[in-house]
Design an enzyme around this catalytic site. Structure first.
Site, PDB file in Angstrom:
ATOM      1  CG  ASN A 184     -33.591  -1.995   3.231  1.00 15.27           C
ATOM      2  OD1 ASN A 184     -34.035  -1.915   1.911  1.00 15.27           O
ATOM      3  ND2 ASN A 184     -34.663  -1.781   4.167  1.00 15.27           N
ATOM      4  CG  HIS A 237     -30.714   1.005  -2.664  1.00 11.39           C
ATOM      5  ND1 HIS A 237     -31.366   1.671  -1.690  1.00 11.39           N
ATOM      6  CD2 HIS A 237     -31.404  -0.154  -2.271  1.00 11.39           C
ATOM      7  CE1 HIS A 237     -31.872   1.178  -0.743  1.00 11.39           C
ATOM      8  NE2 HIS A 237     -32.034  -0.111  -1.258  1.00 11.39           N
ATOM      9  CB  CYS A 238     -26.189  -2.258  -0.684  1.00 10.77           C
ATOM     10  SG  CYS A 238     -25.713  -3.795  -0.240  1.00 10.77           S
ATOM     11  CB  VAL A 239     -30.957  -5.541  -2.048  1.00  9.16           C
ATOM     12  CG1 VAL A 239     -31.489  -4.659  -3.344  1.00  9.16           C
ATOM     13  CG2 VAL A 239     -29.891  -6.233  -2.970  1.00  9.16           C
TER      14      VAL A 239
END
Length: 356
Positions: free
Chosen positions: A207, A202-204
């Site tokens: 998002n 999950h890439c912050v």
């Protein structure tokens, strides 16, 4: 084990008409729900997917399910969008005209900058707002007559035999949140509250999860960010070098030069890491599990692990990633579904067999 089959969909025009009139929903409310869908409505479990998916996930939808993001997370993606757009605006206002009207043939460098910048923006939007490979919920339910209680056998791991001598079997696990047996390489994302096929991470910064259906867009975004920074740096360096009165009289060009020099490193490091991951047919989750660490994987040396998904060469693995079909969206935000579709229902919390 009971298998809940997927409901067949109706025609779009008939369904929308029935939903609007039978549900008694005004056109104004429907328009704003189409524009931004923040929360689902358990009482209206029909219509298009974007109206019901928020019931069972943390997604927010825009423009009738065409774009999505995750609610409750830090809006770091807005900062990334600002970093992408702001330098282009400054370059267009202060630098483009001067470079375009020179007699040295610098027009091609300006064109290349805008070309890679456009690809960067488009791939960023597609990575951040598209379906990463979400799987439907409530497909494999046990003990329906006992408040959807989870039977004991669902807590076991299941091993499937393979044809490969490298890997004797593949392990699959039941997801207590989504109520499905997860296919190989699928993981549950607690931030999005969904199971994603070939889940990398999950890439912050976008998002959104990076998975089977948007991984290639993520790589294109990183690569185009590198090239756009290179051409921005080149254009500004040429402008400063051509002027005889020094860089102090051209603060915007100097600012963009520093910006490009600083921002090129992070996407370059990430791209290098993910290229090695893709070339060895590993996801970030599989890599971290293999090295027994939860720290930032970028700072670990990439070691090729033998796995059944490896196609034998670095280039074949990359080609398979970039050229294979994305596959269908199993939980489409724009397709219709009938009332009472279990994929969009919040069932009672899973009960632990040990506590019964």
């Amino acid at each position: 084990m009971a298998l809940v089959s997927r409901r067949s969909t109706r025609s779009e025009s008939t369904s929308i008409t029935k939903e609007e009139h039978a549900g008694g929903t005004s056109w104004t409310k429907l328009f704003f729900r189409w524009l931004v869908t923040l929360e689902g409505d358990q009482d209206i479990n029909n219509g298009k997917g974007y109206m019901s998916i928020p019931n069972v996930s943390n997604y927010i939808f825009f423009f009738g399910g065409r774009l999505r993001t995750v609610k409750g997370a830090k809006p770091l993606w807005l900062g990334v969008l600002f970093i992408i757009v702001c330098p282009m605006v400054l370059f267009s206002v202060f630098e483009t005209h001067k470079l375009w009207h020179t007699q040295k043939g610098y027009k091609v460098l300006v064109i290349f900058f805008y070309y890679f910048w456009a690809i960067m923006l488009i791939s960023f939007i597609r990575t951040a707002t598209s379906d990463p490979g979400v799987l439907p919920r409530n497909i494999h339910l046990g003990q329906l007559q006992n408040n959807y209680q989870t039977p004991q056998e669902y807590y076991n791991l299941i091993t499937l035999p393979t044809h490969s001598s490298v890997l004797e079997d593949i392990t699959i696990k039941y997801c207590q949140s989504c109520r499905i047996w997860r296919p190989p390489r699928t993981s549950h994302c607690s931030t999005c509250n969904v199971c994603v096929m070939v889940h990398d991470h999950h890439c912050v910064w976008v998002n959104n999860c990076v998975g089977k259906r948007n991984y290639r867009f993520f790589l294109i975004f990183l690569l185009s960010a590198i090239f756009s920074s290179v051409f921005l740096l080149t254009n500004c360096a040429i402008h400063i070098a051509r002027e005889s009165d020094g860089p102090r009289n051209y603060p915007v060009a100097l600012l963009l030069l520093i910006y490009a020099g600083l921002t090129i490193w992070y996407p370059a490091i990430l791209f290098t890491y993910h290229i090695f991951m893709a070339g060895t047919q590993q996801t970030t989750r599989e890599f971290l599990k293999g090295i027994g660490s939860k720290k930032n994987p970028v700072f670990h040396r990439v070691v090729k692990e033998q796995n059944i998904y490896d196609r034998g060469s670095f280039l074949k693995n990359l080609g398979h990633l970039m050229l294979e079909p994305r596959g269908p969206s199993f939980v489409s935000a724009r397709k219709l579904h009938e009332n009472g579709d279990w994929r969009f229902m919040n069932l009672s919390p899973a009960h632990s067999f040990e506590k019964i």
